[in-house]
Design a protein around this motif. Structure first.
Motif, PDB file in Angstrom:
ATOM      1  N   LEU A 149       0.766  -1.243  -0.211  1.00 30.67           N
ATOM      2  CA  LEU A 149      -0.071   0.076  -0.041  1.00 30.67           C
ATOM      3  C   LEU A 149       0.936   1.202  -0.046  1.00 30.67           C
ATOM      4  CD1 LEU A 149      -2.030  -1.724   2.525  1.00 30.67           C
ATOM      5  CD2 LEU A 149      -3.189  -0.777   0.729  1.00 30.67           C
ATOM      6  N   SER A 150       1.008   1.896  -1.306  1.00 33.31           N
ATOM      7  CA  SER A 150       2.211   2.994  -1.373  1.00 33.31           C
ATOM      8  C   SER A 150       1.276   4.344  -1.381  1.00 33.31           C
ATOM      9  CB  SER A 150       2.848   2.617  -2.794  1.00 33.31           C
ATOM     10  OG  SER A 150       3.648   4.060  -2.756  1.00 33.31           O
ATOM     11  N   CYS A 188      -2.506   7.501   7.354  1.00 39.46           N
ATOM     12  CA  CYS A 188      -2.186   6.725   6.085  1.00 39.46           C
ATOM     13  C   CYS A 188      -2.015   5.134   6.914  1.00 39.46           C
ATOM     14  CB  CYS A 188      -0.862   6.853   5.462  1.00 39.46           C
ATOM     15  SG  CYS A 188      -1.012   8.554   4.309  1.00 39.46           S
ATOM     16  N   LEU A 189      -1.388   5.045   7.984  1.00 40.75           N
ATOM     17  CA  LEU A 189      -1.213   3.702   8.616  1.00 40.75           C
ATOM     18  C   LEU A 189      -3.025   3.324   8.897  1.00 40.75           C
ATOM     19  CD1 LEU A 189       2.046   4.243  10.962  1.00 40.75           C
ATOM     20  CD2 LEU A 189       1.490   2.784   8.569  1.00 40.75           C
ATOM     21  N   ALA A 231      -4.688   1.992   6.142  1.00 41.36           N
ATOM     22  CA  ALA A 231      -4.097   0.474   5.495  1.00 41.36           C
ATOM     23  C   ALA A 231      -4.643  -0.452   6.450  1.00 41.36           C
ATOM     24  CB  ALA A 231      -2.483   0.660   5.411  1.00 41.36           C
ATOM     25  N   TRP A 276       1.001  -7.996   3.683  1.00 40.45           N
ATOM     26  CA  TRP A 276       0.501  -6.520   3.115  1.00 40.45           C
ATOM     27  C   TRP A 276       1.886  -5.686   4.018  1.00 40.45           C
ATOM     28  CZ3 TRP A 276      -0.782  -2.633   6.483  1.00 40.45           C
ATOM     29  CH2 TRP A 276      -1.389  -3.043   7.600  1.00 40.45           C
ATOM     30  N   SER A 277       2.089  -4.528   3.287  1.00 40.86           N
ATOM     31  CA  SER A 277       2.678  -3.536   4.125  1.00 40.86           C
ATOM     32  C   SER A 277       2.545  -2.043   3.540  1.00 40.86           C
ATOM     33  CB  SER A 277       4.483  -3.902   4.114  1.00 40.86           C
ATOM     34  OG  SER A 277       4.916  -3.920   2.604  1.00 40.86           O
ATOM     35  N   VAL A 278       3.115  -1.278   4.314  1.00 38.14           N
ATOM     36  CA  VAL A 278       2.959  -0.012   3.752  1.00 38.14           C
ATOM     37  C   VAL A 278       4.143   0.877   3.406  1.00 38.14           C
ATOM     38  CG1 VAL A 278       2.236   2.470   4.608  1.00 38.14           C
ATOM     39  CG2 VAL A 278       0.856   0.553   5.236  1.00 38.14           C
ATOM     40  N   SER A 279       4.098   1.718   2.653  1.00 34.55           N
ATOM     41  CA  SER A 279       5.320   2.747   2.127  1.00 34.55           C
ATOM     42  C   SER A 279       4.806   3.882   1.618  1.00 34.55           C
ATOM     43  CB  SER A 279       6.133   1.900   0.976  1.00 34.55           C
ATOM     44  OG  SER A 279       5.375   1.724  -0.074  1.00 34.55           O
ATOM     45  N   THR A 325       8.740   3.946  -0.671  1.00 32.41           N
ATOM     46  CA  THR A 325       8.142   2.907  -1.764  1.00 32.41           C
ATOM     47  C   THR A 325       9.535   2.208  -2.320  1.00 32.41           C
ATOM     48  OG1 THR A 325       6.223   3.776  -1.778  1.00 32.41           O
ATOM     49  CG2 THR A 325       7.020   2.418  -3.714  1.00 32.41           C
TER      50      THR A 325
END
Length: 339
Positions: free
Chosen positions: A185-186, A227-228, A231, A245-248, A263
Motif C-alpha cells: 500500500l503505497s 495513512c497507517l 491501511a 501486506w505492508s505500507v510505504s 516505496t
C-alpha cells in the motif's frame, strides 16, 4: 436555495509539452503549503528545480497521456458526471488546485448561476496542508476577493470512514482475488517537517509501524498516522493477514527527510525476500495519475523486475467505480448537513 458540490483534486499540466509542465510545476511548487520556505528561498529553490525537472516530468507525462487528455482530468470528469446523478441539490463542478479547470473561474461561474450554498470536497482521504489545506484556502481566497456570498462547508478527511474503506475494498477485490505474494500500500510521501509543524506531541513517533496508541488529537493532524490507519482498516476489511501486506511512501522531492519507509526501498526489499508477484495500490489517490500510472505502473515495475521480481501489478484507483461514486455522495451529503 441552490446547493452546489465542488470536487477538487490536485491538478495536471495542460499538455505533456515542456512549457506547460514548467508552468504547472512552478504554480505547484511555489505554493507555501507545498514548499514551506520563506518566499525568497522558495523562489530560488523552485527556479533551480525548473532548470531540468520540466523536461524529465514532460517525458513521464507523455508516457501516460491519453488521447482524451490527462488521465487525472479525464477520470475526474467521469466522476463528476456520475456524481451529478447522485447530487440533486444543485450543480456538481470540478476544479483543480493547480492548472485547469482552476478554482477561481469555477466559483465565479457557480455564483453567476445563483448558488448560495457550497459543499467543497477535497478529494484527499488523508489530511495534509499540501493537499487539503491549500484547496480550502484557495477557495476561501476567491470568495473573499470577489465578495461571493457562498455559505461553505467542507468534506473532512475520510481516511477511516466506512463508506470510503468499503469502496476501496470493493474496487480492489478483483485484483485481491488473483494470486499474489504481497500487497504494498503505497501512499504519497510528505516531508517530516510538515507533520512536525502540526503535531504538538514532541514524543510522537514518525517511525511507528502502526497507528495503534496514537491519540485522537495527533491522529487528526498526522498524515502518516492516517495513512497507517487507512491501511490497517483496509486490510481488516479485505481479510488480509499481517504478513501479506505492508505500507510505504512514494514521490520524494529534494533532500529533506520524508516519512518512511520509502516505496523504492520496499520494492527492492520485497524482491530480495523472494516476492515474485507484487500488487501495489495507492490509497492516497482516488484517481489514477502520473504518480500511480508512471511512477508505480512503469518505473516501479521496471525496478521490481530488475531487483529479481517477476510481476508488479498496479491496482487501479477507485476512479469512477460505482461503489466509490455512491460512497462519495454519502460522505458529501453528510458534510452538507453540517451547515
Amino acid at each position: 436555495m441552490t446547493h452546489a458540490l465542488l470536487l477538487v483534486n490536485l491538478g495536471s499540466p495542460a499538455s505533456p509539452q515542456v512549457g506547460d509542465v514548467r508552468r504547472y510545476l512552478d504554480q505547484f511548487l511555489m505554493d507555501p503549503n507545498v514548499v514551506d520556505l520563506p518566499w525568497p528561498l522558495r523562489r530560488l529553490l523552485v527556479s533551480l528545480i525548473l532548470i531540468r525537472r520540466p523536461a524529465q516530468s514532460a517525458r513521464a507525462y507523455e508516457s501516460i497521456w491519453w488521447e482524451e487528455g490527462s488521465p487525472l482530468i479525464v477520470l475526474s470528469r467521469r466522476l463528476q458526471e456520475k456524481m451529478q446523478a447522485q447530487w440533486t441539490q444543485g450543480p456538481v463542478e470540478l476544479a483543480m488546485r493547480y492548472g485547469e479547470p482552476s478554482i477561481e473561474p469555477v466559483l465565479l461561474r457557480l455564483a453567476e448561476r445563483g448558488v448560495d450554498t457550497l459543499t467543497l470536497a477535497p478529494l484527499y482521504p488523508q489530511f495534509a496542508d499540501s493537499t487539503t489545506t491549500t484547496a480550502i484556502e484557495e477557495a476561501r481566497r476567491v470568495v473573499a476577493k470577489h465578495g461571493l456570498k457562498f455559505e461553505i462547508n467542507v468534506l473532512p478527511p475520510f481516511y477511516d470512514q466506512p463508506e470510503y474503506l468499503d469502496a476501496l475494498v470493493e474496487s480492489a477485490r478483483p485484483h485481491l482475488q488473483e494470486s499474489f505474494d504481497h500487497l504494498l500500500l503505497s501512499f504519497h510521501g510528505l516531508p517530516e517537517r510538515h507533520i512536525r509543524k502540526l503535531v504538538k506531541d514532541a514524543g510522537h513517533d514518525l517511525r511507528a509501524a502502526d497507528s495503534h496508541g496514537v491519540s485522537d488529537e495527533v491522529l487528526a493532524c498526522c498524515y502518516r498516522s492516517q495513512c497507517l490507519r487507512t491501511a490497517e482498516l483496509f486490510a481488516e476489511r479485505a481479510g488480509l493477514h499481517p504478513g501479506q501486506w505492508s505500507v510505504s511512501f512514494q514521490s520524494r522531492l529534494g533532500k529533506d527527510k520524508w516519512i518512511e519507509p520509502y516505496t523504492e526501498t520496499r520494492i527492492d526489499e520485497l524482491a530480495a525476500q523472494g516476492v515474485k508477484r507484487l500488487l501495489v495500490m495507492c490509497p492516497a489517490f482516488v484517481a489514477d495519475c502520473i504518480e500511480t500510472l508512471e511512477e508505480i505502473g512503469d518505473r516501479g515495475r521496471d525496478q521490481f523486475i530488475a531487483a529479481g521480481g517477476e510481476e508488479l501489478a498496479l491496482v487501479p484507483c477507485m476512479n469512477d467505480h460505482p461503489r466509490w461514486v455512491t460512497a462519495l455522495a454519502q460522505l458529501c451529503r453528510r458534510a452538507a448537513q453540517a451547515i
